[in-house]
Design an enzyme around this catalytic site. Structure first.
Site, mmCIF file in Angstrom:
data_model
loop_
_atom_site.group_PDB
_atom_site.id
_atom_site.type_symbol
_atom_site.label_atom_id
_atom_site.label_comp_id
_atom_site.label_asym_id
_atom_site.label_seq_id
_atom_site.Cartn_x
_atom_site.Cartn_y
_atom_site.Cartn_z
ATOM 1 N N ASP A 128 35.323 48.477 34.357
ATOM 2 C CA ASP A 128 34.523 47.853 33.307
ATOM 3 C C ASP A 128 34.549 47.115 32.450
ATOM 4 O O ASP A 128 35.882 47.182 31.691
ATOM 5 C CB ASP A 128 34.129 49.332 32.483
ATOM 6 C CG ASP A 128 32.696 50.257 33.050
ATOM 7 O OD1 ASP A 128 31.830 50.840 32.994
ATOM 8 O OD2 ASP A 128 33.565 51.097 34.200
ATOM 9 N N THR A 129 33.385 46.019 31.729
ATOM 10 C CA THR A 129 34.220 44.833 31.535
ATOM 11 C C THR A 129 32.530 44.483 31.426
ATOM 12 O O THR A 129 31.644 44.434 31.606
ATOM 13 C CB THR A 129 34.518 43.620 33.158
ATOM 14 O OG1 THR A 129 35.804 44.459 32.996
ATOM 15 C CG2 THR A 129 34.763 42.460 32.586
ATOM 16 N N VAL A 130 33.071 43.536 30.627
ATOM 17 C CA VAL A 130 31.584 42.903 30.204
ATOM 18 C C VAL A 130 31.119 41.526 30.777
ATOM 19 O O VAL A 130 32.249 40.420 30.365
ATOM 20 C CB VAL A 130 30.676 42.565 28.511
ATOM 21 C CG1 VAL A 130 30.702 43.963 29.008
ATOM 22 C CG2 VAL A 130 31.630 41.952 27.670
ATOM 23 N N MET A 152 31.258 40.465 36.653
ATOM 24 C CA MET A 152 32.109 41.431 36.113
ATOM 25 C C MET A 152 32.593 42.431 37.110
ATOM 26 O O MET A 152 31.847 43.272 38.547
ATOM 27 C CB MET A 152 32.018 42.264 34.908
ATOM 28 C CG MET A 152 29.838 43.111 35.055
ATOM 29 S SD MET A 152 30.207 44.546 35.945
ATOM 30 C CE MET A 152 31.287 45.905 34.777
ATOM 31 N N SER A 172 37.213 42.630 28.828
ATOM 32 C CA SER A 172 37.056 44.080 29.075
ATOM 33 C C SER A 172 38.118 44.613 28.239
ATOM 34 O O SER A 172 39.005 44.634 27.668
ATOM 35 C CB SER A 172 37.763 44.061 30.474
ATOM 36 O OG SER A 172 38.030 45.505 31.452
#
Length: 564
Positions: A357-359, A445, A376
């Site tokens: 999970d990241t942006v 991402m 992240s």
């Protein structure tokens, strides 16, 4: 339900003239655009969005994580970047880990406090504004939109609510409880429910007023050290106080008249460049978009590039093969020769598992500056540990280290791990004194999906003439190495033909098809902003079209692109 995320509509690309921002959350995109309208440039707007996303998507990002950015200077054509990844505790050596009974085959749980490295994102935010910002807005003014969002509250968006709940459940199943700052009455907020985070608002206020010292010294730093120590981790005040960002020069490769720019190690940007170099040896357009032959070549090239990156790369100074050698076109030709179009390769295995999970978000402003940014906390809320009265969780990026002695990514004191998060820029491929011309800011991402996503979206535009929104909408492929079974899997998104999936299986691939609903998250969430319609097959990207910005935002997320 796992199948309630249905793609039943279409989006047009955003077209505008004076500035554009794109992110996975519409409120964050709006704050970025507002920053441009108040006189900020692309770097200012990107940091404003980074902070806003920390408020709206704390299950993916926040001040307790790491960040990377690339910045294109519209006046000079120069590209520089900031490596905002943190280091392990100085005392956390391989001998120390083995003394605690951990081995390469039996490492700590991913959520263990021993996997908390120094969070690099706040320093990256501050340095991005200082080094690349307009100097027309103070850091306090840049962060104010996010601060107000955290203080006043916002309605949680659909995809964020889904992942918020999933990661809370994952932490509970691991025997951990997420801090109350990030829950409502002990539960993850639901879609449309208003969430406030006054503790994070205060942290952002202090960061805006005092800069990096507000995070790496004083109240926040002590809260981080306290919660890490209480849970058996090793970070100290000295580890935090000695942290700084690294200004870096990106690495790049040429492909059919364009140049793709990625951050160098310790990031996995090289994996994307290796993948593109290998694929250059195949007639991709003639193979046909998402045909069996196209996906087969993509899968095999991905396996080779990920394996090389994870085998040879680590924190700079620890690599076993020079970056220049891996980017040599002759090397990529040799790798391409290993690929048979009739069967899957055997015994190609990478060296680590990765989080998810990241942006990713990007901005291009009215004078042609571009900022490509990624932030992240690694696995959802990371470690799940929330420093008291700070409003954010601490990442677990140290889970990317391994315990293999003499491996370039082996744990060591004061070392940065192999990093999955990568922003990208695209320019014309030119030589000599001629200034590079910006073509796009782009990124996708999602851990090992990131280099794959960069190249799939890029090829959708370059080879198949898709506009930025179409390039993001198109069904994707995710090539995944399972550490439990030690096998590669080819995950195919809904929209790829069943006949293609069946033929890939006949060639020896282990295929998961079709991937639907919220499980589409494994294919990442991307943003693209292009300068001009160079991807249009009716024109040549070597010409200079009118300076119109075209943008798209991934339908797999909650976000949008906005321009003016």
């Amino acid at each position: 339900m796992e199948t309630d995320l249905i793609f039943s509509s279409r989006r047009s690309p955003v077209v505008c003239l004076h500035g554009c921002a794109a992110s996975s959350q519409s409120l964050a995109t709006s704050i970025g655009l507002d920053t441009l309208k108040r006189g900020g440039n692309a770097a200012d707007a990107a940091v404003a969005m980074a902070a806003a996303l920390a408020v709206t998507e704390p299950c993916s990002t926040g001040p307790g994580g790491d960040a990377f950015c690339l910045f294109y200077n519209g006046n000079t054509g120069e590209i520089r970047g900031i490596n905002g990844s943190g280091r392990s505790a100085r005392a956390q050596t391989l001998d120390f880990m083995e003394g605690r009974g951990y081995t390469a085959k039996a490492p700590p749980s991913p959520f263990d406090a021993l996997n908390i490295t120094v969070p690099g994102a706040p320093a990256c935010w501050c340095d991005t504004v200082q080094l690349f910002g307009s100097q027309k807005l103070t850091l306090q003014e840049v962060l104010r939109g996010a601060e107000e969002l955290a203080e006043m509250g916002f309605p949680v968006a659909e995809v964020a609510a889904h992942h918020w709940a999933n990661w809370v459940a994952a932490l509970k199943s691991a025997g951990k409880e997420l801090g109350g700052d990030l829950l409502i009455d002990g539960y993850a907020p639901k879609c449309g429910q208003i969430f406030r985070n006054p503790a994070l608002a205060q942290t952002l206020k202090e960061l805006g007023e005092r800069g990096k010292s507000a995070f790496y010294q004083g109240r926040v730093a002590q809260a981080i050290v306290d919660v890490v120590k209480e849970n058996g981790g090793m970070l100290t005040s000295d580890d935090l106080g000695s942290h700084d960002s690294e200004v870096m020069s990106p690495v790049s490769t040429a492909y059919k008249g364009v140049q793709l720019w990625e951050p160098p190690p310790n990031s996995q940007g090289l994996a994307a460049l290796l993948l593109l170099n290998i694929l250059e040896n195949f007639p991709l357009k003639a193979l046909g978009h998402n045909s069996c032959d196209y996906i087969h070549a993509l899968v095999e090239a991905t396996r080779l590039s990920l394996t090389d990156a994870q085998r040879y790369l680590g924190d700079p100074g620890h690599e076993t093969v020079p970056v220049e050698s891996l980017l040599d076109k002759k090397y990529s030709q040799q790798r391409a020769q290993r690929i048979s179009m009739n069967r899957a390769m055997e015994e190609v295995k990478p060296g680590l598992s990765t989080g998810s999970d990241t942006v990713y978000f990007c901005v291009i402003d009215s004078v042609g500056n571009a900022c490509s940014f990624v932030n992240s906390t690694y696995m959802g809320f990371g470690s799940g540990l929330v420093p008291k009265d700070c409003g954010f969780s601490l990442h677990n990026r140290g889970a990317s280290f391994n315990l293999l002695r003499d491996h370039p990514n082996c744990i060591a004191g004061g070392k940065r791990p192999y990093h999955t998060i990568i922003p990208a820029l695209l320019t014309d491929s030119v030589t000599g004194a001629q200034q590079t011309r910006l073509l796009a800011a782009l990124g996708v991402m999602g851990a090992a999906m990131q280099p794959q996503g960069h190249i799939q979206v890029l090829l959708n535009m370059l080879e198949f003439g898709m506009n930025p929104q179409q390039a993001l909408d198109a069904p994707r492929v995710f090539v995944q190495f399972d550490q439990t079974t030690h096998q590669w899997f080819v995950n195919l998104e809904d929209g790829i033909d069943q006949e293609v999936a069946e033929e890939l299986e006949r060639r020896g691939h282990k295929v998961n098809w079709p991937i639907k609903g919220h499980k589409r998250s494994q294919f990442g969430r991307g943003q693209v902003i292009t300068v001009g319609d160079w991807w249009n097959p009716s024109i040549s990207h070597t010409r200079s079209p009118a300076r119109v910005l075209w943008a798209g935002s991934d339908p797999r997320g909650d976000g949008c692109a906005l321009g003016f």
